[in-house]
Design a protein around this motif. Sequence first.
Motif, PDB file in Angstrom:
ATOM      1  N   UNK A 126       0.806  -1.115  -0.213  1.00 39.52           N
ATOM      2  CA  UNK A 126       0.260  -0.208  -0.261  1.00 39.52           C
ATOM      3  C   UNK A 126       1.181   1.228  -0.152  1.00 39.52           C
ATOM      4  N   UNK A 127       2.065   1.082   0.986  1.00 41.80           N
ATOM      5  CA  UNK A 127       2.985   2.290   0.744  1.00 41.80           C
ATOM      6  C   UNK A 127       3.786   2.858  -0.598  1.00 41.80           C
ATOM      7  N   UNK A 128       4.110   1.461  -1.707  1.00 39.30           N
ATOM      8  CA  UNK A 128       4.404   2.139  -2.576  1.00 39.30           C
ATOM      9  C   UNK A 128       3.603   2.028  -4.001  1.00 39.30           C
ATOM     10  N   UNK A 129       2.006   2.022  -4.018  1.00 39.88           N
ATOM     11  CA  UNK A 129       1.019   1.712  -4.682  1.00 39.88           C
ATOM     12  C   UNK A 129       1.500   2.901  -5.377  1.00 39.88           C
ATOM     13  N   UNK A 130       1.186   4.004  -5.019  1.00 41.95           N
ATOM     14  CA  UNK A 130       0.823   5.735  -5.643  1.00 41.95           C
ATOM     15  C   UNK A 130       2.643   5.480  -6.433  1.00 41.95           C
ATOM     16  N   UNK A 131       3.629   5.299  -5.951  1.00 46.85           N
ATOM     17  CA  UNK A 131       4.586   5.173  -7.242  1.00 46.85           C
ATOM     18  C   UNK A 131       4.822   4.355  -7.665  1.00 46.85           C
ATOM     19  N   UNK A 132       4.170   3.500  -8.093  1.00 49.49           N
ATOM     20  CA  UNK A 132       4.287   2.092  -8.935  1.00 49.49           C
ATOM     21  C   UNK A 132       3.600   2.959  -9.709  1.00 49.49           C
ATOM     22  N   UNK A 133       2.392   3.104  -9.273  1.00 52.29           N
ATOM     23  CA  UNK A 133       1.445   3.617 -10.273  1.00 52.29           C
ATOM     24  C   UNK A 133       2.380   4.588 -11.157  1.00 52.29           C
ATOM     25  N   UNK A 134       2.716   5.788 -10.497  1.00 51.07           N
ATOM     26  CA  UNK A 134       3.058   6.988 -11.376  1.00 51.07           C
ATOM     27  C   UNK A 134       4.026   6.685 -12.404  1.00 51.07           C
ATOM     28  N   UNK A 135       5.231   5.765 -11.928  1.00 54.65           N
ATOM     29  CA  UNK A 135       6.474   5.004 -12.486  1.00 54.65           C
ATOM     30  C   UNK A 135       5.480   4.062 -14.247  1.00 54.65           C
ATOM     31  N   UNK A 136       4.642   3.608 -13.582  1.00 54.35           N
ATOM     32  CA  UNK A 136       3.358   3.098 -14.807  1.00 54.35           C
ATOM     33  C   UNK A 136       3.387   4.195 -15.990  1.00 54.35           C
ATOM     34  N   UNK A 137       2.720   5.372 -15.394  1.00 55.72           N
ATOM     35  CA  UNK A 137       2.570   6.067 -16.189  1.00 55.72           C
ATOM     36  C   UNK A 137       3.796   6.647 -17.132  1.00 55.72           C
ATOM     37  N   UNK A 138       4.661   6.913 -16.297  1.00 56.23           N
ATOM     38  CA  UNK A 138       6.122   7.180 -16.566  1.00 56.23           C
ATOM     39  C   UNK A 138       6.531   5.761 -17.710  1.00 56.23           C
ATOM     40  N   UNK A 139       6.245   5.179 -18.186  1.00 57.16           N
ATOM     41  CA  UNK A 139       7.682   3.997 -18.653  1.00 57.16           C
ATOM     42  C   UNK A 139       6.392   4.088 -20.148  1.00 57.16           C
ATOM     43  N   UNK A 140       5.446   5.074 -20.503  1.00 55.92           N
ATOM     44  CA  UNK A 140       5.006   5.480 -21.790  1.00 55.92           C
ATOM     45  C   UNK A 140       5.869   6.205 -22.589  1.00 55.92           C
ATOM     46  N   UNK A 141       6.684   6.684 -21.569  1.00 54.96           N
ATOM     47  CA  UNK A 141       7.988   7.891 -22.073  1.00 54.96           C
ATOM     48  C   UNK A 141       9.043   7.027 -22.028  1.00 54.96           C
ATOM     49  N   UNK A 142       9.736   5.696 -22.048  1.00 56.70           N
ATOM     50  CA  UNK A 142      10.791   5.394 -21.597  1.00 56.70           C
ATOM     51  C   UNK A 142      11.656   5.666 -23.544  1.00 56.70           C
ATOM     52  N   UNK A 143      12.814   5.708 -24.102  1.00 57.90           N
ATOM     53  CA  UNK A 143      13.598   5.562 -24.981  1.00 57.90           C
ATOM     54  C   UNK A 143      12.856   4.232 -25.472  1.00 57.90           C
ATOM     55  N   UNK A 144      13.616   3.230 -25.319  1.00 59.14           N
ATOM     56  CA  UNK A 144      12.465   2.071 -25.874  1.00 59.14           C
ATOM     57  C   UNK A 144      10.598   2.370 -26.867  1.00 59.14           C
ATOM     58  N   UNK A 145      10.035   2.403 -26.187  1.00 57.31           N
ATOM     59  CA  UNK A 145       8.647   2.949 -26.266  1.00 57.31           C
ATOM     60  C   UNK A 145       8.558   4.275 -27.221  1.00 57.31           C
ATOM     61  N   UNK A 146       9.084   5.324 -27.346  1.00 58.37           N
ATOM     62  CA  UNK A 146       9.019   6.452 -27.404  1.00 58.37           C
ATOM     63  C   UNK A 146       9.732   6.404 -29.357  1.00 58.37           C
ATOM     64  N   UNK A 147      11.107   5.532 -28.693  1.00 59.09           N
ATOM     65  CA  UNK A 147      11.982   5.331 -30.445  1.00 59.09           C
ATOM     66  C   UNK A 147      11.007   4.188 -31.559  1.00 59.09           C
ATOM     67  N   UNK A 148      10.609   2.855 -30.847  1.00 58.66           N
ATOM     68  CA  UNK A 148       9.463   2.481 -31.533  1.00 58.66           C
ATOM     69  C   UNK A 148       8.299   3.274 -31.932  1.00 58.66           C
TER      70      UNK A 148
END
Length: 802
Positions: free
Chosen positions: A127-149
Motif C-alpha cells: 500500500x505504501x508504494x502503490x502510488x509510486x508504482x502507478x506513477x512509474x507505470x505512467x512514466x514508462x509510456x515515455x521510456x527511450x525504447x517505447x518512444x523510439x518504437x
Amino acid sequence: MSSLIESTPVLVTGSLAEAGTSLDDLGGKGANLGRLAAAGFPVPDGFVITTAAYHSQVAGLDLTAEPADLRARIEAVPIEPALADRIRQAYDRLGGGPVAVRSSATAEDLPGAAFAGQQDTYLDVDRDDLLGAVARCWASLWTDRAVAYRRRLGITPDEVAIAVVVQAMVPAELAGVMFTADPVTGDRDRFMIDAVSGLGEALVSGDVTPDHYLVDPTGGRLEFRSGGDGEPLLDAGRLARLAELGAAVRDLFGGPQDLEWAIADGKIRLLQARPMTALPEPVRATRAQRFAVSVATEYFTERPYPLDSTTWLPYGPAGMMLNLIKAQGLDVELADLLPETDGVVVQFRPPTPRPTPRLLIALPQLLMRMNRFDPRRWRQDPRVSQFERRLADLAGDPAALSWRDLLRRPRDLFRVAELGESLRADFLPGIGLALLRLRFRLALIRETKLLGALMAGAETVTSIMNSRLADLARSVRQRPEAARLFADLSTADLLVRLRTDPALADLAADFERLLSDYGHRETSSPVLVSPPTWIDAPEVPLGMLQALVANRSTAAPASRSAEAEQIVYAKRSLADPRRREAMRRAIEAAQAGMAFREDSHDLLTRPAPVLRRCLLEIGRRLHEAGVLPEPFDVFHLRLEELERLDEPSRLAEAERDRLARLVRQRAISRDRLASVPMINRGATFAAGADAGDALVTGMPAGAGVATGPARVITTPAEFATMRPGEVLVCPYTNPSWTPLFQSAVAVVADTGGVGSHAAIVAREYGLPAVMGTGDGTRRLRTGQRIRVDGSTGTVTAAEDGV
C-alpha cells in the motif's frame, strides 16, 4: 462501465468484471482482462486506473520533451489527493496485501500490434508504494525504447495514453505462458506451454529455462523438454485444464492467443491475454512444392515491399521464371505466391500450378528452341548488344529528369529487362539438351556420378569475380600495413580509410574497378529492388575482402571438374579419337549451358541498381515535399499509386495526408510481421522423425566430411567475421556469398537443394554441404564445434579434440 468508484470522468474502475472493455479507457491489457473477467474466466481480482486519470496527471506537460525529462516530471508530480484516495480505496477493497501493478497502454496487446514489453510492470507492491508504482507505470509510456518504437511507426505523442491495471498478487507455485497455436510452425492444432516454479516473470525475462510442452487442443502431450531435473512440472490433468482454458480464450477473442498463467492452491489463474501478433501461416507442402520452396527461399530472403511487388518482382528474374513456367502451359500467378494483407506480403505460399491449353503446344516449342538456340553462342545474339546499349542510355542521373520522365523511367527499364528475359527463354532449353547428351555419354562409360563435378567446371562471371577478389586479397596481404588495417578496422572505418588514404590509392582503384564491374550484384536478393546492391553498399564486398585477407591460403582449390575430366578421358573406351572428341564436345556444351545460366542471370540483374536509384529519387522528391518521413518510405507505395501522382510540390493537402496515412499503415502492418518468416522453414524443411544425435539435418549436397567451429552469418554485413577453417552456417546463399567459400571448410544452409547455387559452388570447392536444414542458423551457434557430413546431410556435435 458499472459499479464505478467515480462517475464522470471515470478515473478508477470497480472490479475487473465490471470494468468493461473500452480500449480508450482501459488500454489493451485492461480491456482484455476486463473481457476475460466478465466472461467468467479465473482472473485475479483487481481494478483499472483509467487513461482519464493519466490525462489528468500529465495535463500541462510538454509531451514532446526529451523522454528522460518527461519521465522524471511525471514521477515527480504528486498524484492529486482525490485520485490518490480513490486508488487507495480500490486497493483496500481487494483486501490488502501485495499487488501487481501493470501498465496498459492504448497501443499494446492489440490485434496487429507488437508493443508487448514496451511499458513496465511492478510486482509485490504494498500500500505504501502503490502510488509510486502507478506513477512509474505512467512514466514508462515515455521510456527511450517505447518512444523510439512509436516514432519509427509514425505514432505521435498525442495518439497514445496509458491505463494502469492493479491486481491481487497470486502466490504462484507454478507459472508460465501458453500459446494457443504453435508459434514456430503456425499450426493451430498445437498449443505450446512453458512452465517454471514460482513466479512467471523470470520466464518472460528469459532468466530461467522452462519445462517446454507441445500439446494438442485437449492437452494431450505431443512433445516435452525438461528445463530442470527431468520431472515434468505439469501433470496430464493440469495440461488438460490449461488447454481447455486456452481454447476457450481463443474462441472468445476469435484468434490464437498468447496467455500468461499461474497456479496457486491447485487452481489455475489467467494473468494476461493478448493476440499472437507474429504467427506464421501453417505450411503443408507436397514433395514438389518443397522443391519449389527450396529454390524460392534463396530469392525471398526479405519481405517484399509494395514497390518491390509492382516493379522488379514481376519484371525481373522472378517474373521471368513465372513467365517461363506459363510458357510451358502451367498457370502460376505472383499474387497467389505472395498473398497480401493490408498491402503487405504475408508469406510465400508454395505454388500449385494449374494446367492451361498452352500445355498442348509447349513441348514442340521447347524442342524447337533446343535445336535453334545454342547456349555456347548466346553472346552473339543481337539482343545482348541491344540490352547493353539501351541500359546505358537509361543509366544517367535520375535527379536531372522531370517528374513525368522520372515516373516513366521504371517502365523503360522493364522493357530492357524483357530483352534479357527473351534471351533466357530461348537459350535455357538448350541447357537441358546438352545435359541429356552428356549424361547419355557418361552412362556409356558408367560414370554418371561425375555429371555434377563436370558441370562445376564452367567458367562464369561469378568465378571470374571470385578470382579477382582473391587476387586483390593477395595484393593486400603483400603489404603489411594495409593487411593490418584490413584486420583491425571495422568495415565502415576501412571503407573511409581506403577512399581517403593516399597510401592506399592503388588498392582503392582496384576496389573501385571491382565495384564498377560488379556493382549490380545483390546484397540479399536478386528479385527485390529495395535492398541495396554492391554499388550502394560497398561495405558488403569490402567485408568479403576482409575475410579473404584473413585467409592466408586462398590459392584456388584443385578443380574437381578437372579431376573428373581426367577420370573420364582415362577410360579405355575413349581411346578412339572420335569418341574422345564427342565426349569433349558434350562436356564443353554442358559447361557452356551452365555458364549461360549464371551469366545471363547476371545480365538480367544489371537494371536493378538503375531502377533503385530512380525509385529513391521519387522518394527523395516526395520527402522534400513533406509527404514521406524518409526517401526510402517510397517502397511502402505501389508503382501505380506513384504514377497517378501530380508533381509533389503541387499535391493537395488532402492527398498528402492520404499518402502519409497509407505509408504509415503499411509500415505498421509490416512491422507486425517482422518476426514472421516469409517461408515457414521449420515446417517446409522439417527434419525426419529419427534424426539420431544430429543437431540439424538437411539435403546431402556436397560429399565429404569436415569438422570445425561454426560461423553463423545471417546478413552480408557479417561477411568480415568469417575466418579460415570455419563452417559457414547461413540462411541462404546467392552468387555474392560465394567468395566466403574460399575460407570455409563446409557449408550448412537453411534453404536450397542439390541444384542450388551454393551446392554447385561447394562441390567445385570440394566442400561438404548440407542444404535445406530449415533452422540451422537458429540451432547452431558461432564457435560451436560441429561435424558436417555432406554425404548423409547431417550436422553433429564434434568430439573434443577432433
